[in-house]
Design an enzyme around this catalytic site. Sequence first.
Site, PDB file in Angstrom:
ATOM      1  N   CYS A  51      40.656  49.648  50.867  1.00 37.91           N
ATOM      2  CA  CYS A  51      39.865  48.497  50.448  1.00 37.91           C
ATOM      3  C   CYS A  51      40.631  47.546  49.544  1.00 37.91           C
ATOM      4  O   CYS A  51      40.046  46.639  48.951  1.00 37.91           O
ATOM      5  CB  CYS A  51      38.577  48.945  49.759  1.00 37.91           C
ATOM      6  SG  CYS A  51      38.838  49.993  48.306  1.00 37.91           S
ATOM      7  N   HIS A  96      26.283  24.199  38.653  1.00 36.14           N
ATOM      8  CA  HIS A  96      25.531  24.066  39.886  1.00 36.14           C
ATOM      9  C   HIS A  96      26.268  23.210  40.915  1.00 36.14           C
ATOM     10  O   HIS A  96      26.091  23.388  42.130  1.00 36.14           O
ATOM     11  CB  HIS A  96      24.143  23.479  39.602  1.00 36.14           C
ATOM     12  CG  HIS A  96      23.137  24.515  39.234  1.00 36.14           C
ATOM     13  ND1 HIS A  96      22.073  24.271  38.402  1.00 36.14           N
ATOM     14  CD2 HIS A  96      23.033  25.826  39.577  1.00 36.14           C
ATOM     15  CE1 HIS A  96      21.351  25.377  38.262  1.00 36.14           C
ATOM     16  NE2 HIS A  96      21.918  26.327  38.966  1.00 36.14           N
ATOM     17  N   GLU A 111      43.465  55.485  43.704  1.00 37.25           N
ATOM     18  CA  GLU A 111      44.200  54.380  43.092  1.00 37.25           C
ATOM     19  C   GLU A 111      45.061  54.820  41.915  1.00 37.25           C
ATOM     20  O   GLU A 111      45.772  54.000  41.335  1.00 37.25           O
ATOM     21  CB  GLU A 111      43.218  53.291  42.645  1.00 37.25           C
ATOM     22  CG  GLU A 111      42.091  53.812  41.771  1.00 37.25           C
ATOM     23  CD  GLU A 111      40.987  52.782  41.566  1.00 37.25           C
ATOM     24  OE1 GLU A 111      41.269  51.573  41.669  1.00 37.25           O
ATOM     25  OE2 GLU A 111      39.846  53.191  41.302  1.00 37.25           O
ATOM     26  N   ASP A 126      45.299  48.477  42.471  1.00 37.53           N
ATOM     27  CA  ASP A 126      45.619  49.277  41.285  1.00 37.53           C
ATOM     28  C   ASP A 126      46.667  50.341  41.588  1.00 37.53           C
ATOM     29  O   ASP A 126      47.513  50.644  40.747  1.00 37.53           O
ATOM     30  CB  ASP A 126      44.358  49.943  40.727  1.00 37.53           C
ATOM     31  CG  ASP A 126      43.619  49.029  39.749  1.00 37.53           C
ATOM     32  OD1 ASP A 126      44.263  48.103  39.213  1.00 37.53           O
ATOM     33  OD2 ASP A 126      42.422  49.242  39.530  1.00 37.53           O
TER      34      ASP A 126
END
Length: 663
Positions: free
Chosen positions: A616, A304, A545, A569
């Site tokens: 992307c 946290h 890819e 990739d």
Amino acid sequence: MERSTIVRVHDGLHARPATRFVKLAKGFESDIELIKADKSVSAKSSVKLMLLGVKENETVTVRASGADEIEAIEALIGYLEDPHAGTAEEERAEKASAEPAPVQPEAFSTNSDTTATGKLRGVAASEGFAIGPAFGFFPAEIKHENRLLAADEIPAEAGRLTQAFATVQHRMDMSLTATDLAESDRGIIAALKDIACDDELTQAAEALVKEGMDAVSAVIGATSRIAADFASMDDPYLNARADDVNAVGRQICLALLGQDDANLEAIPNGAILIADDIGAWDLARAPLKRIAGVICGHGGATSHVAIIARAHGIPAVLGLGHSVQELQQVKSVALDGNNGDVFPDPDQKTVDRFHAKIGVAETERQALKAYKDIVPRRADGTIIEIAANLGSLEEIEAAQEAGAMGVGLFRTELLFMRHIHLPSEDLQTETYATLAKAFAPHPVIVRTLDIGGDKPISGIDFPDEENPFLGWRGIRMCLDRPDVFKPQLRALLRATVHGNIKVMLPMVSDLGEVRATRSLIDECAAELKAEGRDYANFDLGVMVETPAAVMIAPMLAKEVAFFSIGTNDLTQYIMAADRLNPTVAKLNDVTHPAVMAAIELTAKAGVEAGIMVGMCGEAAGRADLIPAFVNMGLTELSMSPASIQRAKKCVWELGQVGNQKGE
């Protein structure tokens, strides 16, 4: 009496659903147990229920004994069988902050690495650079009193313990009423209060006092045992709750001793907070705007403390182990939250280097803000969409603030990996719908589950593979597991009603994979129509890819609505070089002529077919490559939110130059 059922509650009895189940159980006088396999726990303890690990669609038994046992079983079974009993919204709020950002900083051993220059290294938990005066937060350790109580002392000591629990719970209630508390911090404090109120903790401490142990020692003993149970679990979310249990125990001990913990109100502006182990309770209430950085001996990327630091943009290095003690006497410190480096009392050269990095980052950040709302265009007027790569709903705000024109890649595997079991169709629907609404009318491209042996998830057994990057992953796994794939496709069809959702398939290497997916989509649509559920059709695309996808790109372009080139990739497959292997890192270069040729072939096929071609991978945000990609015909570039404004600036300038040349 007892009765068995299949759990239909969203996300199982984990976190908030466990708390709601306990609240319901406590409304009955009967003794109630929940049984899973051969293990049973009290149904009136959220801690015990979380540790039991009940998943959605698992079979459990509710056993009750008492005057209202029939009513209790009916109510609790009804809760478990109601698929809407645990709302996805509450579950997401509880666990949203528990996961780090999708691109993880390098993690190191909690025993830090001290170099010859005095540099320390820990876990890079929140990115950024910071340098400033050291503010040590090393409150005195609370130790066992080891007092053996006389029989006549036990009632009074038990009363002190009860009052201490009530005091801590009241303090937390008061914090939750604060109007200036960030929502992410509010959720963390609420989770701590759940622990402080839990019967598992209170009853364990009370039992030790009744045996003659002093209250402080009893609390330390009870919290240590529960924390150890959490620490031994594999799930990173549950594992990190061990720190929370210990933090709650400390607060109860302080209440017993009539003490307040060391106060962070005195921290000066721009200081670096250094602690062996700071509780989320303390940090959430601290003047966070004054804190330039956080260094801690304990904690990791899912703690946290890390979550709070990231939410407030504070660089943090955690997990230094015992080496953090070396920082108690330092006057200043520099930290690199990108790789986990800490420099005690840095020399002038290091100081100058950090100030330069901080200055450059801030100057660039301010200058680029002017491009937030720019709509970049080519010289011919074609809009180039600059979108965001996201992995969770918690990243939406950062993408919006950066000026993202939609989402070019939403990685759904993180939704699967963050849970201890497969997410339900309803939870997925709500997640995708929330995403679509946030960016409407801009498009949101959702990548279907891209998971494999290199990053397995609960609920799917992956075979041991010599090379998981070339194995059973992405669309290959999904088509073999329609029980996993169909709920995701149904959820995407349902969510498309709420916005401009597009769907792309990862690791495609054959036309048959696209056609098989279309058949499943049609099947899902028919099912939803028969059930009377609202849904809408979406555009289907592929992530290019694999070398195979590049070579058949002209054929693929006739089957799909868009391409999105995944350069990460694609580069490793073209170059036959593992992108995670440092010994061949120099081969993993997207600018290599072979990789650039593959990108150009893909773009050419898409442009000729009249479909959108986007990118992307990480290369999409590189200002040095964007001109080449735009010239190839790409009309969408998706990247991390931090790169969006720089990319917009680059494309806008390209358009201006083109207009001046009359192109």
